[in-house]
Design an enzyme around this catalytic site. Structure first.
Site, PDB file in Angstrom:
ATOM      1  N   ARG A 171       0.820  -1.213   0.000  1.00 27.86           N
ATOM      2  CA  ARG A 171       0.000   0.000   0.000  1.00 27.86           C
ATOM      3  C   ARG A 171       0.854   1.264   0.000  1.00 27.86           C
ATOM      4  O   ARG A 171       0.399   2.348  -0.328  1.00 27.86           O
ATOM      5  CB  ARG A 171      -0.969   0.031   1.168  1.00 27.86           C
ATOM      6  CG  ARG A 171      -0.335   0.220   2.540  1.00 27.86           C
ATOM      7  CD  ARG A 171      -1.357   0.203   3.641  1.00 27.86           C
ATOM      8  NE  ARG A 171      -2.120   1.425   3.721  1.00 27.86           N
ATOM      9  CZ  ARG A 171      -1.734   2.513   4.397  1.00 27.86           C
ATOM     10  NH1 ARG A 171      -0.558   2.514   5.027  1.00 27.86           N
ATOM     11  NH2 ARG A 171      -2.499   3.580   4.453  1.00 27.86           N
ATOM     12  N   ASP A 217      -1.960   8.098   7.903  1.00 22.89           N
ATOM     13  CA  ASP A 217      -2.711   7.089   8.645  1.00 22.89           C
ATOM     14  C   ASP A 217      -2.060   6.869  10.018  1.00 22.89           C
ATOM     15  O   ASP A 217      -1.009   7.427  10.316  1.00 22.89           O
ATOM     16  CB  ASP A 217      -2.833   5.803   7.827  1.00 22.89           C
ATOM     17  CG  ASP A 217      -1.463   5.219   7.482  1.00 22.89           C
ATOM     18  OD1 ASP A 217      -1.386   4.318   6.663  1.00 22.89           O
ATOM     19  OD2 ASP A 217      -0.469   5.710   8.073  1.00 22.89           O
TER      20      ASP A 217
END
Ligand SMILES: NCc1ccc(-c2ccccc2)nc1
Length: 240
Positions: free
Chosen positions: A155, A170
């Site tokens: 990712r 995040d």
């Protein structure tokens, strides 16, 4: 990046070809090879394990089979060899960030009581080898841990996430847990979205979000707060 996984349960890795990761593979952002360890056995029973020297419960995976498999999969290309194990160093977001810069990762999935230590020792003589843990619990094998680690790494690769900023924002990237998130409707089962998020006051929204992240981190992961460098918390932050 090229990723290879050696396992006696290749089917366990099928989820890597689904959804976001599957699309990254199709787009050529990452190559994935999954290999059945038993392809490198030569006996009719395709034995991959044997009894442990020194006695004790369970079985240990045989070094010869692993050696033939890893030699074949590695070839001459440099790679980082990763062995998931409960006895490993913790796998963290920092590990994922570091590995995202690698050309090649090869994952060796143990089963039973693990892999004969000489496999790690032999390959550590010629490449980086990481024995890593994704948490303090014992699974039945390394495959599930590989799913976790591959997702965390892939990712981060350029082009994989539609919105790359979120990889920076995040949880853990600023050392705090992510706070609560909301979307429509503004009221749901008698529960309303906090007014500040609809105020349009971006400074107030940023402050509110940081306060919720600090509050959650203090409540759920005080260890992360303790690990923060001094400059990371301003005076307002220190109220938590
Ligand atoms: N840290 C999670 C984790 C990773 C691997 C294993 C494992 C279990 C049996 C055999 C080989 C690896 N267990 C837990």
């Amino acid at each position: 990046m090229r990723i290879d996984v050696v396992t006696i349960f290749p089917g366990y890795l099928a989820p890597l070809r689904e959804a976001l990761l599957g699309r990254a593979i199709e787009a050529g952002l990452v190559e994935l090879g999954v290999h059945d360890l038993r392809d490198w056995t030569h006996d009719v029973h395709q034995a991959v394990d044997d009894s442990p020297y020194g006695g004790g419960p369970g079985m240990v995976m045989r070094p010869q089979v692993w050696g033939e498999a890893l030699d074949a999969v590695l070839g001459d290309a440099p790679a980082r060899l990763v062995v998931p194990t409960p006895a490993g160093r913790p796998f963290t977001q920092a590990t994922a960030q570091a590995w995202a810069g690698e050309e090649r990762l090869v994952f060796a999935c143990g089963r039973y009581e693990g892999i004969d230590q000489r496999v790690v020792d032999a390959y550590a003589q010629r490449m980086p080898v990481d024995e890593v843990s994704i948490g303090d619990y014992v699974l039945v094998g390394g495959e599930v841990a590989v799913l976790v680690m591959v997702e965390a790494v892939v990712r981060l690769l350029p082009g994989v996430l539609g919105n790359p900023v979120s990889a920076q924002e995040d949880s853990f990237s600023d050392g705090l847990l992510e706070g609560p998130a909301y979307t429509r409707p503004v009221s749901w089962r008698g529960l309303d979205v906090p007014d500040v998020l609809r105020s349009g006051n971006h400074a107030a929204i940023a402050r509110w979000r940081r306060d919720r992240a600090l509050e959650r981190t203090a409540a759920r992961r005080p260890d992360l707060l303790d690990a923060l460098p001094d400059h990371a918390l301003d005076r307002t932050d220190r109220a938590f």
